[in-house]
Design a protein around this motif. Structure first.
Motif, mmCIF file in Angstrom:
data_model
loop_
_atom_site.group_PDB
_atom_site.id
_atom_site.type_symbol
_atom_site.label_atom_id
_atom_site.label_comp_id
_atom_site.label_asym_id
_atom_site.label_seq_id
_atom_site.Cartn_x
_atom_site.Cartn_y
_atom_site.Cartn_z
ATOM 1 N N CYS A 346 0.344 -37.373 12.275
ATOM 2 C CA CYS A 346 0.081 -38.167 13.467
ATOM 3 C C CYS A 346 -0.165 -39.604 13.035
ATOM 4 O O CYS A 346 -0.544 -39.851 11.891
ATOM 5 C CB CYS A 346 -1.139 -37.617 14.213
ATOM 6 S SG CYS A 346 -1.587 -38.505 15.719
ATOM 7 N N GLU A 348 2.089 -42.451 13.793
ATOM 8 C CA GLU A 348 3.276 -43.253 14.064
ATOM 9 C C GLU A 348 4.455 -42.286 14.167
ATOM 10 O O GLU A 348 4.330 -41.105 13.811
ATOM 11 C CB GLU A 348 3.516 -44.268 12.933
ATOM 12 C CG GLU A 348 3.706 -43.620 11.576
ATOM 13 C CD GLU A 348 4.107 -44.604 10.498
ATOM 14 O OE1 GLU A 348 4.694 -45.646 10.844
ATOM 15 O OE2 GLU A 348 3.861 -44.317 9.322
ATOM 16 N N PRO A 349 5.612 -42.738 14.673
ATOM 17 C CA PRO A 349 6.767 -41.828 14.784
ATOM 18 C C PRO A 349 7.178 -41.274 13.420
ATOM 19 O O PRO A 349 7.158 -41.972 12.409
ATOM 20 C CB PRO A 349 7.862 -42.720 15.374
ATOM 21 C CG PRO A 349 7.136 -43.808 16.092
ATOM 22 C CD PRO A 349 5.897 -44.063 15.283
ATOM 23 N N ASN A 368 3.976 -32.203 14.614
ATOM 24 C CA ASN A 368 3.855 -33.629 14.892
ATOM 25 C C ASN A 368 2.987 -33.821 16.125
ATOM 26 O O ASN A 368 3.348 -33.383 17.221
ATOM 27 C CB ASN A 368 5.243 -34.242 15.110
ATOM 28 C CG ASN A 368 5.168 -35.739 15.383
ATOM 29 O OD1 ASN A 368 4.257 -36.408 14.919
ATOM 30 N ND2 ASN A 368 6.119 -36.253 16.143
ATOM 31 N N TYR A 370 1.234 -36.312 18.817
ATOM 32 C CA TYR A 370 1.290 -37.644 19.417
ATOM 33 C C TYR A 370 -0.034 -37.889 20.123
ATOM 34 O O TYR A 370 -0.464 -37.085 20.955
ATOM 35 C CB TYR A 370 2.463 -37.708 20.396
ATOM 36 C CG TYR A 370 2.447 -38.874 21.354
ATOM 37 C CD1 TYR A 370 2.262 -40.187 20.914
ATOM 38 C CD2 TYR A 370 2.640 -38.664 22.724
ATOM 39 C CE1 TYR A 370 2.261 -41.247 21.806
ATOM 40 C CE2 TYR A 370 2.659 -39.719 23.619
ATOM 41 C CZ TYR A 370 2.455 -41.006 23.160
ATOM 42 O OH TYR A 370 2.456 -42.055 24.050
ATOM 43 N N SER A 372 -3.510 -41.122 20.624
ATOM 44 C CA SER A 372 -3.916 -42.528 20.524
ATOM 45 C C SER A 372 -5.431 -42.603 20.439
ATOM 46 O O SER A 372 -6.139 -41.622 20.705
ATOM 47 C CB SER A 372 -3.427 -43.336 21.732
ATOM 48 O OG SER A 372 -4.213 -43.058 22.882
ATOM 49 N N ALA A 393 8.166 -35.538 20.961
ATOM 50 C CA ALA A 393 6.727 -35.522 20.702
ATOM 51 C C ALA A 393 6.134 -34.176 21.089
ATOM 52 O O ALA A 393 4.920 -33.985 21.017
ATOM 53 C CB ALA A 393 6.034 -36.641 21.473
ATOM 54 N N ASP A 449 2.350 -46.606 26.293
ATOM 55 C CA ASP A 449 3.679 -46.233 25.817
ATOM 56 C C ASP A 449 4.600 -45.893 26.983
ATOM 57 O O ASP A 449 4.143 -45.555 28.082
ATOM 58 C CB ASP A 449 3.606 -45.007 24.893
ATOM 59 C CG ASP A 449 2.971 -45.329 23.560
ATOM 60 O OD1 ASP A 449 3.098 -46.474 23.096
ATOM 61 O OD2 ASP A 449 2.333 -44.427 22.976
ATOM 62 N N VAL A 460 8.986 -40.182 23.401
ATOM 63 C CA VAL A 460 8.356 -41.504 23.475
ATOM 64 C C VAL A 460 9.411 -42.556 23.166
ATOM 65 O O VAL A 460 10.004 -42.558 22.083
ATOM 66 C CB VAL A 460 7.177 -41.610 22.485
ATOM 67 C CG1 VAL A 460 6.528 -42.983 22.597
ATOM 68 C CG2 VAL A 460 6.154 -40.514 22.750
#
Length: 568
Positions: A346, A348-349, A368, A370, A372, A393, A449, A460
């Protein structure tokens, strides 16, 4: 009706705890200690640690560069630190600042904060001296725990609050230490030293060792301390980081939510490679404590040392950020088989090449997430989803609502790009800086986003402020960046919008290339343009190309746009 719904959600949240082994049979004594810990500290890190100490006192809680500690030892030392801080005048609603790498001192401060009912400010170890000083001035901590190596980030003669040295130079037994790398000052520290205006060790600043050794063996702490706030800083890629106030968990649901999509197991070794001050690393502290796992910590991540650490400790789970994962994959030897079942990334892409390489070298173990700083988790992509749709995501986990809204607040149909809004159990309570906030609609917080849903999977498109208008077309740099990063000749790349005299704005690609594989530069650029044009659209083709030795990144791996060279 809401109470019935909440009760049902909490009941469903018990399922992942049973599946992971967190909830199991326990004796009357352990059960009483667990109930007492929840009553006193609820589901804060201090409470979770106390439960671990009650149920598994001799289970190893931490293995770091200074050795190993059991759950009982970690609980006792965090209580001792809380007593020492209380004796020095730290009270409820005071602020504890922490500027530490990944080691036991971070955990001790975090759990002591729970005992005291303070707020805790997690400072970024990769921030510049200017950013660090601005954050300290804004957040005003009442005591600062700091690693000795970061003292130069403080101004000369720093006296704004008492200081405790959490990790001293040479404070290691070399378990996972790459000596040559770890002796080098970090770039932000070097810059501070070059400026000439920096703090040095003050003889009045005690070390954490001294504080724990001289603290009173007994002392009064609140029976049910206030539930404080954790202030996590934003990435600061565009200026002084903002402080986001995060509440403490009020139930087991935050952990259950993530466990509903990631198959973690209790008591298993858990390598926390991601920086602990970052939202992702901080979340995994709480997950590891819930699971009563052995947390494997490494003060300073280097790929070779990480491989050695993984070989030695064979972690069941690895918490990491994509930049670290990419560097780790480059160092993994042939026929590497550490038995790892979960690699959760986690921050960033994920570059498509990193996804493929992880599957090749570790198997189907990549998840992965996603999220913030403001909303914690949003969605999680499982291995089978990443194999079929590398750019996804994933799906929202349990008790998480994600919607795509247009500029008028209406929900967008499938495949239409809009703004991503989220609601879950651990939304932030606003920024500490007055006049700055996130948009909220129907209790859902904007992530900032843009994205869309397709077949139930979230995609995303990029940051809303990254989108550019080039020749009248909306262009999302992330799509172009993914195409470029998938090429074998590219070590890493980032794509951003820049001013352009003909189209108003255009894309620029900053590329770190494998020179031997790249060949002729002009032919390579032409090949990239053709590749992007074939897979996306003409307006997604970069107009400018910059070749650099490395991309400027912060401590969690995000590219810092202001440090990118201007396109020629």
């Amino acid at each position: 009706m809401d109470q019935i719904g909440n009760a049902g959600t909490l009941a469903r949240g018990l399922v992942p705890l049973v599946q992971t082994g967190v909830l199991g049979l326990m004796g009357p004594g352990a059960a009483a200690k667990a109930v007492g810990s929840i009553y006193r500290w609820e589901f804060t890190p201090a409470g979770l640690l106390a439960i671990g100490a009650g149920r598994d006192p001799f289970h190893t809680a931490i293995i770091d560069d200074a050795g190993a500690m059991t759950y009982q030892q970690l609980h006792e030392q965090s209580t001792t630190l809380a007593r020492a801080l209380s004796r020095s005048g730290i009270r409820e609603r005071n602020r504890i600042g922490v500027l530490c790498r990944n080691h036991r001192g971070f955990l001790l401060a975090l759990c002591a904060h729970g005992h005291l009912g303070t707020d805790i400010v997690l400072l970024n170890t990769g921030a510049s001296a200017e950013q660090t000083r601005a954050v300290l001035k804004e957040q005003k901590p009442d005591v600062l725990l700091i690693d000795e190596e970061f003292l130069p980030l403080l101004p000369q003669g720093f006296a704004e609050c008492p200081v405790v040295i959490a990790w001293e130079f040479g404070d290691t037994n070399g378990l996972t230490r790459d000596a040559e790398e770890n002796q080098k000052p970090a770039s932000n520290v070097r810059d501070a030293l070059d400026s000439g205006n920096y703090a040095t060790r003050n003889e009045e600043w005690a070390s954490l060792h001294e504080v724990l050794r001289t603290a009173p063996p007994t002392g009064r702490l609140a029976r049910r301390p206030r539930k404080g706030r954790t202030i996590i800083l934003t990435s600061g890629t565009t200026g002084v980081p903002k402080g986001a106030r995060r509440p403490e968990p009020s139930s087991w649901m935050p952990a259950s939510s993530i466990m509903s999509r990631i198959p973690l197991r209790h008591h298993r070794p858990f390598y926390l490679a991601a920086p602990l001050f970052h939202t992702w690393g901080f979340a995994n502290i709480q997950l590891a404590l819930t699971l009563r796992s052995t947390m494997i910590l490494q003060r300073r991540f280097t790929p070779t040392a990480a491989v050695q650490l993984i070989e030695k400790n064979r972690p069941y789970s690895i918490c990491i950020v994509p930049t670290m994962l990419r560097r780790l994959l480059e160092a993994v030897p042939e026929n590497f088989n550490p038995g790892t079942k979960v690699i959760a990334a986690c921050g960033e892409p994920l570059p498509p090449r990193a996804i493929v390489s992880t599957f090749e070298k570790f198997g189907d173990v990549l998840y992965n997430l996603y999220g913030s700083t403001e909303v914690s988790w949003i969605s999680i992509a499982q291995p089978h989803e990443l194999k079929e749709h590398p750019r996804t995501a994933g799906r929202p986990p349990m008790a998480t609502i994600v919607k795509i809204l247009d500029d008028n607040g209406r929900e967008c149909p499938e495949k239409e790009i809009g703004r991503i809004f989220v609601k879950n159990e651990l939304l932030f309570e606003g920024y500490t800086r007055p006049g700055v906030d996130k948009e909220i609609i129907d209790g859902m917080v904007s992530t900032g986003d843009l994205g869309y849903f397709e077949d139930g999977l979230l995609y995303v498109a990029g940051r809303s402020d990254d989108m550019i208008v080039s020749g009248g077309e909306n262009v999302f740099p992330q799509e172009t960046e993914d195409v470029i990063n998938s090429r074998q000749e590219v070590v890493e790349a980032t794509v951003k919008g820049v001013e352009d005299p003909e189209f108003g704005q255009a894309l620029c690609a900053w590329i770190v290339a494998d020179e031997a594989a790249m060949g002729d530069r002009d032919e390579f650029i032409a090949s990239i343009k053709a590749d992007v044009n074939r897979k996306l659209a003409r307006h997604c083709v970069p107009r400018y190309f910059m070749f650099v030795d490395k991309l400027p990144r912060n401590a969690v791996g995000k590219v810092v746009p202001r440090e990118l060279p201007k396109p020629e």
